[in-house]
Write a protein that holds these residues in place. Structure first.
Motif, short mmCIF file in Angstrom:
data_model
loop_
_atom_site.label_atom_id
_atom_site.label_comp_id
_atom_site.label_asym_id
_atom_site.label_seq_id
_atom_site.Cartn_x
_atom_site.Cartn_y
_atom_site.Cartn_z
N PRO A 65 -15.54 34.42 -21.22
CA PRO A 65 -14.54 33.76 -20.36
C PRO A 65 -13.80 34.79 -19.52
CG PRO A 65 -14.36 33.03 -22.65
CD PRO A 65 -15.26 34.23 -22.66
N PRO A 66 -13.47 34.44 -18.28
CA PRO A 66 -12.73 35.37 -17.42
C PRO A 66 -11.34 35.64 -17.96
CG PRO A 66 -12.91 33.21 -16.38
CD PRO A 66 -13.78 33.18 -17.58
N SER A 67 -10.87 36.86 -17.79
CA SER A 67 -9.55 37.25 -18.27
C SER A 67 -8.46 36.73 -17.34
CB SER A 67 -9.47 38.76 -18.36
OG SER A 67 -9.55 39.33 -17.06
N TYR A 68 -7.22 36.97 -17.75
CA TYR A 68 -6.05 36.56 -16.96
C TYR A 68 -6.14 37.13 -15.55
CZ TYR A 68 -1.12 36.29 -15.56
OH TYR A 68 0.05 36.05 -14.89
N TRP A 69 -6.38 38.44 -15.46
CA TRP A 69 -6.38 39.11 -14.16
C TRP A 69 -7.58 38.71 -13.32
CZ3 TRP A 69 -2.07 40.88 -12.50
CH2 TRP A 69 -1.11 41.35 -13.40
N VAL A 70 -8.70 38.46 -13.95
CA VAL A 70 -9.88 38.01 -13.19
C VAL A 70 -9.62 36.64 -12.58
CG1 VAL A 70 -12.27 37.27 -13.39
CG2 VAL A 70 -11.54 39.41 -14.47
N LEU A 71 -9.08 35.72 -13.39
CA LEU A 71 -8.76 34.39 -12.87
C LEU A 71 -7.74 34.47 -11.74
CD1 LEU A 71 -8.55 32.10 -16.04
CD2 LEU A 71 -10.21 31.96 -14.17
N ALA A 112 2.46 31.12 -8.57
CA ALA A 112 2.44 30.02 -9.53
C ALA A 112 1.58 30.31 -10.75
CB ALA A 112 1.94 28.75 -8.84
N PHE A 113 0.66 31.26 -10.64
CA PHE A 113 -0.34 31.47 -11.69
C PHE A 113 0.27 31.75 -13.07
CE2 PHE A 113 -3.51 33.92 -14.09
CZ PHE A 113 -4.58 33.03 -14.03
N PRO A 114 1.29 32.59 -13.21
CA PRO A 114 1.84 32.84 -14.57
C PRO A 114 2.31 31.58 -15.27
CG PRO A 114 2.67 34.45 -12.99
CD PRO A 114 1.97 33.41 -12.20
N PHE A 115 2.69 30.56 -14.48
CA PHE A 115 3.23 29.34 -15.08
C PHE A 115 2.14 28.31 -15.39
CE2 PHE A 115 6.36 31.18 -12.17
CZ PHE A 115 7.41 31.41 -13.05
N ILE A 116 0.95 28.47 -14.82
CA ILE A 116 -0.11 27.48 -15.01
C ILE A 116 -1.35 28.09 -15.66
CG2 ILE A 116 0.66 26.08 -13.04
CD1 ILE A 116 -1.57 27.30 -11.39
N TYR A 117 -1.28 29.34 -16.06
CA TYR A 117 -2.44 30.03 -16.61
C TYR A 117 -3.02 29.29 -17.81
CZ TYR A 117 -5.07 33.37 -19.41
OH TYR A 117 -6.03 33.97 -20.17
N ASP A 118 -2.17 28.74 -18.67
CA ASP A 118 -2.63 28.10 -19.90
C ASP A 118 -3.22 26.71 -19.67
OD1 ASP A 118 -1.88 30.26 -21.49
OD2 ASP A 118 0.19 29.54 -21.65
N SER A 119 -3.13 26.19 -18.46
CA SER A 119 -3.63 24.84 -18.19
C SER A 119 -4.72 24.88 -17.13
CB SER A 119 -2.48 23.93 -17.72
OG SER A 119 -2.99 22.68 -17.29
N GLN A 120 -5.97 24.62 -17.56
CA GLN A 120 -7.07 24.59 -16.60
C GLN A 120 -6.87 23.48 -15.58
OE1 GLN A 120 -11.05 24.48 -18.25
NE2 GLN A 120 -11.87 23.52 -16.39
N GLY A 121 -6.30 22.35 -16.02
CA GLY A 121 -6.08 21.22 -15.12
C GLY A 121 -5.13 21.57 -14.00
N TYR A 122 -4.02 22.23 -14.34
CA TYR A 122 -3.06 22.62 -13.31
C TYR A 122 -3.64 23.67 -12.37
CZ TYR A 122 0.59 20.04 -15.75
OH TYR A 122 1.35 19.06 -16.32
N LEU A 124 -6.78 23.94 -11.57
CA LEU A 124 -7.70 23.22 -10.71
C LEU A 124 -6.95 22.46 -9.62
CD1 LEU A 124 -10.57 22.11 -10.07
CD2 LEU A 124 -10.08 20.26 -11.68
N ILE A 125 -5.87 21.81 -10.01
CA ILE A 125 -5.09 21.03 -9.04
C ILE A 125 -4.58 21.93 -7.92
CG2 ILE A 125 -2.96 19.73 -8.70
CD1 ILE A 125 -3.36 18.63 -11.55
N LEU A 126 -3.95 23.04 -8.29
CA LEU A 126 -3.35 23.91 -7.28
C LEU A 126 -4.41 24.52 -6.37
CD1 LEU A 126 -0.90 25.25 -6.05
CD2 LEU A 126 -1.10 27.09 -7.75
N ALA A 127 -5.46 25.10 -6.95
CA ALA A 127 -6.50 25.75 -6.14
C ALA A 127 -7.19 24.74 -5.22
CB ALA A 127 -7.52 26.42 -7.04
N SER A 128 -7.46 23.55 -5.75
CA SER A 128 -8.17 22.55 -4.95
C SER A 128 -7.30 22.01 -3.83
CB SER A 128 -8.64 21.40 -5.85
OG SER A 128 -9.55 21.87 -6.82
N LEU A 129 -6.02 21.78 -4.11
CA LEU A 129 -5.13 21.26 -3.08
C LEU A 129 -4.93 22.27 -1.95
CD1 LEU A 129 -2.40 19.33 -5.13
CD2 LEU A 129 -4.38 18.42 -3.89
N VAL A 130 -4.77 23.54 -2.32
CA VAL A 130 -4.57 24.57 -1.30
C VAL A 130 -5.82 24.72 -0.43
CG1 VAL A 130 -4.17 27.03 -0.90
CG2 VAL A 130 -2.82 25.82 -2.61
N THR A 131 -7.00 24.83 -1.06
CA THR A 131 -8.24 24.97 -0.28
C THR A 131 -8.53 23.70 0.52
OG1 THR A 131 -9.51 24.31 -2.25
CG2 THR A 131 -9.26 26.67 -1.83
#
Length: 380
Positions: A65-71, A112-122, A124-131
């Protein structure tokens, strides 16, 4: 007889294919830019393809699995690629560009990443909405602010709109709590289906960008062949083409030709220099632009200009007098009132005429204006 095994899409193979395709296409776009540095949008789009290739590869080709910094950084690169896509669209349309526009999405992700790192759903939501928003903005930019209507640009708008819907749809799926297979396919961080979609859309979009650049260059060359370099108005060839189209639409109704010749132009060049002469030509071109509809006039050659209009003889004579007086004022101002700047005008009105007939009669009237002392309007 045994049934054929269903085809299985290998995620790793599709991921590698997408990364390699994106890198090749990015290189192709940048190489195309090096061949014509005016097309800066191609460089921006090439960088966008390299950014998405790097981001996707970094996040999905590592072991485990990718690490914190990779993600954090890989997704930032992916979002930045969509920002570069949008900036490229603004550059292509010749609009003002602020590089910050392309980096806002990545900045939002990093913050925003430090606050949503533990939630794959969040995530996904942020990355998808921005793109998705960047894709929609890119489609809006090419569709709404295009300086010229290009066939390939319309296709690019459709592709970018589809990409926007795809990303925004994935963002909405991030809040879904169901376990429906097709929803899981698109709601996962990465899947075979998503890779296949991008493998198809990515190259198509890149080739549309290349076609857009080719169409733009073709249009610019065509315009250069039809526009007078000095004055910026149609040249002889463009004027005659527009005049023929106009006369064909009139169906036999009268049309008038105004033929202009700047008086004593050689003397102006001799006394004040060719720069002053060029300035006077530009002043007269602006005078025509202020008084005549676009596409009805042009520079015929040297200090001679022409116009063909769907008006009668009386209106043509009145219009010619207005132009003569306006040019005398504007030309005198351009030379600092040190010399009188005038124009002689020949007018001809003929029903069911060809452009050559109108020009010939107007030329005869112009000759009489010159012979009668210049700075006159003579009607054939």
């Amino acid at each position: 007889m045994t049934a054929a095994a269903p085809m299985v899409l290998d995620p790793a193979t599709l991921t590698v294919a997408f990364i390699l395709l994106s890198a090749v296409l990015g290189t192709l776009l940048i190489f195309s830019w090096t061949l014509n540095r005016k097309l800066k949008a191609l460089a921006c789009w090439g960088i966008a393809f390299w950014l998405i290739a790097t981001g996707i590869g970094w996040a999905n080709l590592g072991k485990g699995p990718p690490s914190y910094w990779v993600l954090l950084l890989a997704n930032a690169l992916g979002i930045l690629s969509y920002g570069a896509l949008y900036v490229g669209c603004r550059i292509f349309n010749g609009r003002r560009v602020i590089l910050l526009h392309g980096g806002i999405g990545a900045a939002v992700w990093i913050c925003a990443f430090p606050f949503i790192y533990d939630s794959q759903g969040y995530r996904l939501i942020l990355a998808s909405l921005v793109t998705g928003m960047y894709s929609a903005l890119s489609a809006w930019e090419l569709g709404r602010h295009a300086a010229h209507t290009l066939a390939s640009q319309r296709v690019a708008v459709v592709l970018l709109s589809g990409l926007a819907v795809f990303n925004l749809f994935r963002g909405l799926l991030g809040v879904s709590l169901t376990s429906v297979p097709w929803i899981d396919t698109f709601a996962r961080r990465w899947s075979s289906e998503m890779a296949l979609f991008l493998v198809v859309v990515g190259p198509t979009l890149a080739f549309m960008f290349l076609f857009m650049a080719k169409e733009r260059l073709k249009l610019e060359y065509k315009q250069a062949a039809l526009v007078d370099d000095l004055t910026g108005i149609p040249n002889r060839r463009a004027f005659l083409q527009a005049a023929s189209r106009l006369l064909n639409r009139l169906n036999g109704q009268p049309a008038s030709c105004l033929l202009f010749d700047l008086d004593n132009f050689k003397a102006i060049n001799d006394r004040h220099g060719h720069a002053a002469g060029d300035r006077i030509l530009s002043v007269f071109a602006r005078t025509l632009s202020d008084h005549l509809p676009k596409g009805t006039f042009g520079r015929f050659g040297g200090e001679e200009f022409a116009a063909i209009l769907p008006i009668g003889a009386q209106d043509a004579a009145i219009l010619a007098e207005k132009i003569r007086h306006a040019f005398a004022d504007a030309g005198g101002t351009a030379l600092g009132k040190t010399d009188e700047v005038t124009v002689s005008i020949g007018c001809a009105t003929i029903p069911r005429a060809q452009a050559e007939d109108l020009l010939r009669h107007a030329d005869q009237a112009l000759y009489r204006a010159k012979e009668s002392g210049r700075n006159l309007v003579v009607v054939a």
